[in-house]
Write a protein that holds these residues in place. Sequence first.
Motif, PDB file in Angstrom:
ATOM      1  N   THR A   1      49.907  34.146  38.997  1.00 59.89           N
ATOM      2  CA  THR A   1      49.021  32.980  39.015  1.00 59.89           C
ATOM      3  C   THR A   1      47.602  33.372  39.382  1.00 59.89           C
ATOM      4  O   THR A   1      46.629  32.884  38.790  1.00 59.89           O
ATOM      5  N   GLN A   2      47.464  34.272  40.345  1.00 61.67           N
ATOM      6  CA  GLN A   2      46.137  34.718  40.758  1.00 61.67           C
ATOM      7  C   GLN A   2      45.406  35.419  39.632  1.00 61.67           C
ATOM      8  O   GLN A   2      44.206  35.223  39.436  1.00 61.67           O
ATOM      9  N   ARG A   3      46.129  36.253  38.857  1.00 59.05           N
ATOM     10  CA  ARG A   3      45.460  36.952  37.756  1.00 59.05           C
ATOM     11  C   ARG A   3      45.043  35.978  36.666  1.00 59.05           C
ATOM     12  O   ARG A   3      43.945  36.103  36.104  1.00 59.05           O
ATOM     13  N   ALA A   4      45.881  34.992  36.352  1.00 60.93           N
ATOM     14  CA  ALA A   4      45.520  34.029  35.319  1.00 60.93           C
ATOM     15  C   ALA A   4      44.270  33.248  35.724  1.00 60.93           C
ATOM     16  O   ALA A   4      43.331  33.098  34.929  1.00 60.93           O
ATOM     17  N   LEU A   5      44.250  32.753  36.969  1.00 59.21           N
ATOM     18  CA  LEU A   5      43.081  32.012  37.429  1.00 59.21           C
ATOM     19  C   LEU A   5      41.864  32.920  37.544  1.00 59.21           C
ATOM     20  O   LEU A   5      40.744  32.535  37.187  1.00 59.21           O
ATOM     21  N   GLY A   6      42.078  34.147  38.051  1.00 57.95           N
ATOM     22  CA  GLY A   6      40.976  35.084  38.203  1.00 57.95           C
ATOM     23  C   GLY A   6      40.378  35.493  36.869  1.00 57.95           C
ATOM     24  O   GLY A   6      39.156  35.635  36.740  1.00 57.95           O
ATOM     25  N   THR A   7      41.232  35.684  35.872  1.00 57.21           N
ATOM     26  CA  THR A   7      40.735  36.044  34.538  1.00 57.21           C
ATOM     27  C   THR A   7      39.921  34.900  33.936  1.00 57.21           C
ATOM     28  O   THR A   7      38.884  35.121  33.297  1.00 57.21           O
TER      29      THR A   7
END
Length: 391
Positions: A253-259
């Motif tokens: 989830t963090q990578r999706a939001l961060g991307t």
Amino acid sequence: MTLRSWARTHFGEALAVRRSEPVGWRTIAVAALGMIVPVIAGVALGHAEIGFTIGLGAMLLAGPTAAPDAEAAQERRSPATAVLPAIVAVLAATAIAGHAWSDVAMVLLATTAASVSGYSRPVGVAAIRFIVYFVLSLGLLDAAGSHRAGAALIFGLGALWNIVVRLMLSRKGPAPAEMAGAKPSPTHVQLRANWRRTMRELAGWQFPIRLGAGLAVASVARAAWPAHHYGWIVLTVALLTQRPLEHVPIKLTQRALGTLLGVGLTWVALSSVSSTLALAALICLLAVLAPIARARSYLAYASISTPAILLVLDLEKPIETILLVDRLVATLAGAAIVIAANLAADRWLPKPTPKAVRRRAPADGAGVQPSSTASVSVEETSSPPAAGRSK
């Protein structure tokens, strides 16, 4: 737990900022010198792209290690311990890049590395570093086309430059606090016995199976839409597939939001900055902030590292909005593949034998816990941010 309460807890953890020890000045200095020095040299010599590529190779290994104190001290005393997997990954990628069977070889080599990652924590850290750097290197080499050999050499120089910087800034000996209270390590006989017992069960192969299947599906998806820049699907799968089996990992989830945030920042940067020198200053700033953000929040780290990678990969090239959208779609697709693999593994693969049963094994493996690297994830091993093949 209801879906609403799960979502509240999940996103609360994803958005949380960790309270940890301040990032040491050596870590910041390694990140700064790793990127700034090659960039200044490249711009001064009229080959900015070479300087940025070397800086990128150094930046991806500049973050703090997640290893325990004893292992972190070992890496400080011998920086090559951390960088060697990356160098091997670049050599392996160079050997297979450009061939019709490169995707098959990539899946086989990554799965092999994943299968030995449970031997011990140091081996697990090295194996996962190899996997991520290997997939990233393939993407960079494919984008280089006929200049593949030169790109491999330049990218590998970044890892060597990282060693030089670490050696210049390393402590001359282990601090007493690092070695105090250290527990005796298991012997290689014990580690081998434990690893063999684990791999005799199908459950012991759940991580290699999930990673290999995910990379294979990602490769097919990239090949199915060659007109799009879906190479990021492959590396997203490598980054987000973790040893612990969890349906929707927080890191995903963090990578999706961060991307999503990173792509937005990239669009803003490209829309408002046109000077190569200004972009160079921005990339260097992001490289310095990356290890600080990684120590506090992976979401913040992904938001900072994504524009740094995008700007380096496509330096002095026109970047259209569709390209940024493709990067975001590829990240979300890779996350979906990881979730699907996790759900399938949890449903169809057998659960590991309880530890109480494992401890009845012969004495040569006594005291060694199974899956000793179960808590090692891709991004906890100084691994690179989301990037991949550019078509």
